[in-house]
Design a protein around this motif. Structure first.
Motif, mmCIF file in Angstrom:
data_model
loop_
_atom_site.group_PDB
_atom_site.id
_atom_site.type_symbol
_atom_site.label_atom_id
_atom_site.label_comp_id
_atom_site.label_asym_id
_atom_site.label_seq_id
_atom_site.Cartn_x
_atom_site.Cartn_y
_atom_site.Cartn_z
ATOM 1 N N THR A 81 16.619 59.606 17.701
ATOM 2 C CA THR A 81 15.771 58.816 17.381
ATOM 3 C C THR A 81 16.373 57.354 16.630
ATOM 4 O O THR A 81 17.242 57.476 15.908
ATOM 5 C CB THR A 81 14.588 59.287 16.390
ATOM 6 O OG1 THR A 81 13.591 58.244 16.115
ATOM 7 C CG2 THR A 81 15.102 59.807 15.414
ATOM 8 N N GLY A 91 11.302 59.879 31.890
ATOM 9 C CA GLY A 91 11.061 61.234 31.205
ATOM 10 C C GLY A 91 10.002 60.766 30.256
ATOM 11 O O GLY A 91 9.555 59.593 29.988
ATOM 12 N N THR A 107 8.826 63.243 27.697
ATOM 13 C CA THR A 107 9.040 63.964 26.196
ATOM 14 C C THR A 107 10.576 63.769 25.922
ATOM 15 O O THR A 107 11.407 63.331 27.014
ATOM 16 C CB THR A 107 8.913 65.514 26.572
ATOM 17 O OG1 THR A 107 9.853 65.943 27.300
ATOM 18 C CG2 THR A 107 7.225 65.820 26.932
ATOM 19 N N PHE A 108 10.966 64.037 24.699
ATOM 20 C CA PHE A 108 12.301 63.928 24.340
ATOM 21 C C PHE A 108 13.059 64.687 25.139
ATOM 22 O O PHE A 108 14.102 64.276 25.742
ATOM 23 C CB PHE A 108 12.300 64.331 22.676
ATOM 24 C CG PHE A 108 13.841 64.249 22.256
ATOM 25 C CD1 PHE A 108 14.107 63.081 21.761
ATOM 26 C CD2 PHE A 108 14.728 65.245 22.295
ATOM 27 C CE1 PHE A 108 15.363 62.591 21.310
ATOM 28 C CE2 PHE A 108 16.119 65.212 21.826
ATOM 29 C CZ PHE A 108 16.327 63.770 21.372
ATOM 30 N N GLU A 109 12.587 65.985 25.440
ATOM 31 C CA GLU A 109 13.546 66.989 26.250
ATOM 32 C C GLU A 109 13.795 66.209 27.647
ATOM 33 O O GLU A 109 14.634 66.376 28.314
ATOM 34 C CB GLU A 109 12.806 68.321 26.341
ATOM 35 C CG GLU A 109 13.097 68.880 25.025
ATOM 36 C CD GLU A 109 11.855 68.706 24.009
ATOM 37 O OE1 GLU A 109 10.950 68.014 24.650
ATOM 38 O OE2 GLU A 109 12.050 69.385 22.968
ATOM 39 N N GLY A 110 12.528 65.914 28.134
ATOM 40 C CA GLY A 110 12.757 65.053 29.487
ATOM 41 C C GLY A 110 13.530 64.171 29.592
ATOM 42 O O GLY A 110 14.537 63.666 30.520
ATOM 43 N N ALA A 120 16.108 63.586 27.441
ATOM 44 C CA ALA A 120 17.621 64.016 27.058
ATOM 45 C C ALA A 120 18.172 64.532 28.614
ATOM 46 O O ALA A 120 19.084 64.149 29.157
ATOM 47 C CB ALA A 120 17.414 65.041 26.248
ATOM 48 N N VAL A 121 17.123 65.145 29.426
ATOM 49 C CA VAL A 121 17.767 65.690 30.613
ATOM 50 C C VAL A 121 18.086 64.764 31.522
ATOM 51 O O VAL A 121 19.263 64.730 32.272
ATOM 52 C CB VAL A 121 16.732 66.893 31.339
ATOM 53 C CG1 VAL A 121 17.097 67.063 32.635
ATOM 54 C CG2 VAL A 121 16.846 67.863 30.546
ATOM 55 N N ARG A 122 17.366 63.686 31.603
ATOM 56 C CA ARG A 122 17.676 62.494 32.722
ATOM 57 C C ARG A 122 18.740 61.801 32.204
ATOM 58 O O ARG A 122 19.730 61.102 33.129
ATOM 59 C CB ARG A 122 16.455 61.637 32.806
ATOM 60 C CG ARG A 122 15.213 62.463 33.558
ATOM 61 C CD ARG A 122 13.769 61.843 33.322
ATOM 62 N NE ARG A 122 12.926 62.432 34.415
ATOM 63 C CZ ARG A 122 12.256 63.645 34.109
ATOM 64 N NH1 ARG A 122 12.028 64.381 32.926
ATOM 65 N NH2 ARG A 122 11.389 64.168 34.773
#
Length: 141
Positions: A9, A101, A103-106, A108-110
């Motif tokens: 963040t 993405g 979400t944060f996870e989405g 991060a993966v991208r």
């Protein structure tokens, strides 16, 4: 070649994010000697520089007007140009800003996918002796 990266963040202090990243990947840092961390003025802190030095990491950053010229500072202009060209490759050819993405996870993966693609391209270009190792033009279809 990307070695470490972190997604955080923007509310966090950059130094805290870097310290946490270096702590998580301490073995990766310990395996390398002569690490040079190139940063902007946001990483300025004598205590932080001492912590980095204790890990074997030299910090190269621009000087403030109130301090003398720092060692290696004349190199920053050329290096910053290289960094900006890598960022441009991530944004332009690898569509980093249009990651999709939600979400944060989405996100991060991208982001990880794009950094992995860039690292793979650099590695491959280095292996085949390409004149510009960070270029992905040959793979842009």
């Amino acid at each position: 070649m990307p070695i470490l990266w972190a997604l955080a963040t923007p509310k966090l202090d950059e130094r805290e994010v870097l310290a946490a990243t270096l702590e998580v990947d301490a073995e990766l840092v310990a395996e390398r000697t002569g690490i040079l961390l190139i940063s902007d003025k946001g990483f300025a802190s004598k205590a932080f520089e001492r912590e980095l030095a204790d890990m074997g990491i030299d910090l190269l950053r621009p000087s403030f007007k109130r301090e003398g010229r720092r060692s290696g500072e004349p190199l920053l202009k050329k290096v910053r140009q290289l960094i900006e060209s890598v960022n441009d490759t991530l944004k332009g050819q690898l569509d980093l800003e249009q990651h999709g993405g939600r979400t944060f996870e989405g996100v991060a993966v991208r982001v990880a996918q794009r950094i992995l693609a860039l690292a793979t391209g650099i590695w491959h270009n280095n292996r085949i002796g390409a004149p510009v190792t960070r270029s992905l033009i040959a793979y842009d279809h």
